[in-house]
Design a protein around this motif. Structure first.
Motif, PDB file in Angstrom:
ATOM      1  N   LEU A 159      22.792  19.539  32.314  1.00 23.10           N
ATOM      2  CA  LEU A 159      24.068  18.848  32.128  1.00 23.10           C
ATOM      3  C   LEU A 159      25.198  19.846  31.919  1.00 23.10           C
ATOM      4  O   LEU A 159      26.287  19.703  32.485  1.00 23.10           O
ATOM      5  CB  LEU A 159      23.965  17.892  30.933  1.00 23.10           C
ATOM      6  CG  LEU A 159      25.224  17.074  30.612  1.00 23.10           C
ATOM      7  CD1 LEU A 159      25.589  16.179  31.798  1.00 23.10           C
ATOM      8  CD2 LEU A 159      24.998  16.230  29.362  1.00 23.10           C
ATOM      9  N   VAL A 160      24.900  20.892  31.102  1.00 25.33           N
ATOM     10  CA  VAL A 160      25.905  21.924  30.858  1.00 25.33           C
ATOM     11  C   VAL A 160      26.251  22.658  32.145  1.00 25.33           C
ATOM     12  O   VAL A 160      27.428  22.895  32.466  1.00 25.33           O
ATOM     13  CB  VAL A 160      25.402  22.919  29.783  1.00 25.33           C
ATOM     14  CG1 VAL A 160      26.330  24.126  29.683  1.00 25.33           C
ATOM     15  CG2 VAL A 160      25.302  22.227  28.434  1.00 25.33           C
ATOM     16  N   VAL A 161      25.200  23.028  32.902  1.00 27.27           N
ATOM     17  CA  VAL A 161      25.418  23.753  34.158  1.00 27.27           C
ATOM     18  C   VAL A 161      26.210  22.899  35.143  1.00 27.27           C
ATOM     19  O   VAL A 161      27.154  23.384  35.799  1.00 27.27           O
ATOM     20  CB  VAL A 161      24.062  24.184  34.770  1.00 27.27           C
ATOM     21  CG1 VAL A 161      24.261  24.727  36.177  1.00 27.27           C
ATOM     22  CG2 VAL A 161      23.402  25.233  33.886  1.00 27.27           C
ATOM     23  N   CYS A 162      25.827  21.630  35.250  1.00 27.90           N
ATOM     24  CA  CYS A 162      26.543  20.734  36.171  1.00 27.90           C
ATOM     25  C   CYS A 162      27.999  20.570  35.747  1.00 27.90           C
ATOM     26  O   CYS A 162      28.903  20.532  36.594  1.00 27.90           O
ATOM     27  CB  CYS A 162      25.849  19.369  36.215  1.00 27.90           C
ATOM     28  SG  CYS A 162      24.238  19.396  37.041  1.00 27.90           S
ATOM     29  N   THR A 163      28.223  20.484  34.432  1.00 24.89           N
ATOM     30  CA  THR A 163      29.599  20.355  33.931  1.00 24.89           C
ATOM     31  C   THR A 163      30.413  21.591  34.273  1.00 24.89           C
ATOM     32  O   THR A 163      31.559  21.498  34.726  1.00 24.89           O
ATOM     33  CB  THR A 163      29.590  20.140  32.419  1.00 24.89           C
ATOM     34  OG1 THR A 163      28.822  18.965  32.111  1.00 24.89           O
ATOM     35  CG2 THR A 163      31.004  19.941  31.885  1.00 24.89           C
ATOM     36  N   LEU A 164      29.796  22.765  34.054  1.00 25.19           N
ATOM     37  CA  LEU A 164      30.492  24.017  34.373  1.00 25.19           C
ATOM     38  C   LEU A 164      30.784  24.124  35.871  1.00 25.19           C
ATOM     39  O   LEU A 164      31.866  24.573  36.275  1.00 25.19           O
ATOM     40  CB  LEU A 164      29.658  25.216  33.907  1.00 25.19           C
ATOM     41  CG  LEU A 164      29.537  25.395  32.385  1.00 25.19           C
ATOM     42  CD1 LEU A 164      28.575  26.519  32.069  1.00 25.19           C
ATOM     43  CD2 LEU A 164      30.916  25.687  31.776  1.00 25.19           C
ATOM     44  N   LEU A 165      29.797  23.728  36.673  1.00 22.29           N
ATOM     45  CA  LEU A 165      30.010  23.764  38.120  1.00 22.29           C
ATOM     46  C   LEU A 165      31.127  22.813  38.539  1.00 22.29           C
ATOM     47  O   LEU A 165      31.948  23.141  39.411  1.00 22.29           O
ATOM     48  CB  LEU A 165      28.721  23.398  38.849  1.00 22.29           C
ATOM     49  CG  LEU A 165      27.599  24.452  38.813  1.00 22.29           C
ATOM     50  CD1 LEU A 165      26.326  23.905  39.431  1.00 22.29           C
ATOM     51  CD2 LEU A 165      28.035  25.730  39.535  1.00 22.29           C
ATOM     52  N   ALA A 166      31.151  21.640  37.893  1.00 20.45           N
ATOM     53  CA  ALA A 166      32.210  20.681  38.214  1.00 20.45           C
ATOM     54  C   ALA A 166      33.577  21.228  37.820  1.00 20.45           C
ATOM     55  O   ALA A 166      34.555  21.129  38.583  1.00 20.45           O
ATOM     56  CB  ALA A 166      31.941  19.358  37.500  1.00 20.45           C
ATOM     57  N   LEU A 167      33.627  21.845  36.617  1.00 22.76           N
ATOM     58  CA  LEU A 167      34.896  22.442  36.184  1.00 22.76           C
ATOM     59  C   LEU A 167      35.296  23.584  37.101  1.00 22.76           C
ATOM     60  O   LEU A 167      36.473  23.740  37.460  1.00 22.76           O
ATOM     61  CB  LEU A 167      34.755  22.947  34.740  1.00 22.76           C
ATOM     62  CG  LEU A 167      34.672  21.860  33.655  1.00 22.76           C
ATOM     63  CD1 LEU A 167      34.373  22.492  32.308  1.00 22.76           C
ATOM     64  CD2 LEU A 167      35.985  21.086  33.591  1.00 22.76           C
ATOM     65  N   GLY A 168      34.283  24.416  37.476  1.00 18.50           N
ATOM     66  CA  GLY A 168      34.570  25.527  38.375  1.00 18.50           C
ATOM     67  C   GLY A 168      35.073  25.030  39.721  1.00 18.50           C
ATOM     68  O   GLY A 168      36.004  25.596  40.306  1.00 18.50           O
ATOM     69  N   GLY A 169      34.461  23.954  40.230  1.00 24.83           N
ATOM     70  CA  GLY A 169      34.922  23.392  41.506  1.00 24.83           C
ATOM     71  C   GLY A 169      36.337  22.866  41.411  1.00 24.83           C
ATOM     72  O   GLY A 169      37.158  23.077  42.324  1.00 24.83           O
ATOM     73  N   THR A 170      36.629  22.194  40.283  1.00 18.24           N
ATOM     74  CA  THR A 170      37.988  21.668  40.092  1.00 18.24           C
ATOM     75  C   THR A 170      39.011  22.791  40.015  1.00 18.24           C
ATOM     76  O   THR A 170      40.081  22.741  40.646  1.00 18.24           O
ATOM     77  CB  THR A 170      38.041  20.823  38.809  1.00 18.24           C
ATOM     78  OG1 THR A 170      37.059  19.784  38.894  1.00 18.24           O
ATOM     79  CG2 THR A 170      39.416  20.200  38.625  1.00 18.24           C
ATOM     80  N   MET A 171      38.668  23.835  39.237  1.00 14.54           N
ATOM     81  CA  MET A 171      39.573  24.988  39.121  1.00 14.54           C
ATOM     82  C   MET A 171      39.736  25.682  40.458  1.00 14.54           C
ATOM     83  O   MET A 171      40.817  26.167  40.809  1.00 14.54           O
ATOM     84  CB  MET A 171      39.033  25.963  38.073  1.00 14.54           C
ATOM     85  CG  MET A 171      39.082  25.403  36.646  1.00 14.54           C
ATOM     86  SD  MET A 171      38.360  26.518  35.446  1.00 14.54           S
ATOM     87  CE  MET A 171      39.524  27.879  35.537  1.00 14.54           C
TER      88      MET A 171
END
Length: 222
Positions: A159-171
């Motif tokens: 969940l943490v990794v997916c959240t970070l990936l989602a944030l990274g994609g958004t950024m």
């Protein structure tokens, strides 16, 4: 059906024995031994015969006590039940002891002890098996709980990794958008600079064509 009634009566006989109502208990046990319905229930007859032996022994009727003790032992051997055989040997030994047949009493008491040891060993083995089985089950349950804990931790990390990936994609999307804007602005500034440079060059050309050269200023004002 009558056989089941006699089985229930046998337990009633046990209650009478505990209450020391020996005559009533004797009648019940005698019915269990002699009734045609119990002919195939060897275990019931073996138990009732042993109880009759003890009642006759208490009443001092040693011959009947010996008869039913021997009958109980024979029936117990037929069903090959160690507990029944142990009890039959004990009843037989008690009768021999009352008859002052000490050799016979000693032999039967020894047989009782041997069967008692065998029963104790089996019970001990059963207990050890139960303990080992319980221990194995506890270990399996602990392993399952650990696996569940690891699975939950893995889910959290995912969940943490997916959240970070989602944030990274958004950024990344915002960065690409800003990068394009900056590139567009740079192109506009470059274009404007070129226009300014062209204007300055053109102005210098006009100035050179209209105004005299610097060395001509002296002659013009002298």
């Amino acid at each position: 059906k009558q056989g089941r009634v006699l089985v229930a009566k046998r337990y009633l006989g046990d209650i009478k024995m505990e209450r020391r109502q020996y005559d009533e208990a004797k009648d019940i046990y005698m019915e269990c031994v002699t009734a045609p319905e119990t002919a195939t229930d060897v275990d019931l007859r073996a138990d009732a015969s042993e109880k009759l032996s003890r009642i006759f022994l208490m009443k001092g009727n040693l011959d009947s006590a010996l008869h039913y003790a021997q009958q109980s032992l024979a029936l117990s051997k037929e069903v090959d039940t160690k507990m029944r055989m142990k009890n039959a040997y004990n009843a037989l030994a008690d009768v021999y002891l009352a008859q002052k047949d000490y050799e016979g009493a000693a032999i039967n008491y020894k047989n009782e002890i041997d069967y008692n040891d065998s029963i104790f060993t089996e019970q001990l083995q059963d207990k050890m098996f139960t303990i080992e089985y319980t221990e194995k089950q506890a270990k399996k349950e602990a392993e399952i709980e650990n696996l569940k804990g690891d699975a939950e931790m893995t889910k959290k990390w995912l969940l943490v990794v997916c959240t970070l990936l989602a944030l990274g994609g958004t950024m990344g999307v915002f960065w690409m958008r800003d990068y394009r804007k900056i590139g567009k602005l740079n192109k506009q500034l470059s274009y404007q600079k070129e226009e300014i440079d062209s204007s300055i060059t053109y102005a210098k050309q006009i100035q050179s064509a209209v105004l005299p050269e610097r060395h001509e200023y002296g002659a013009f004002f002298s």
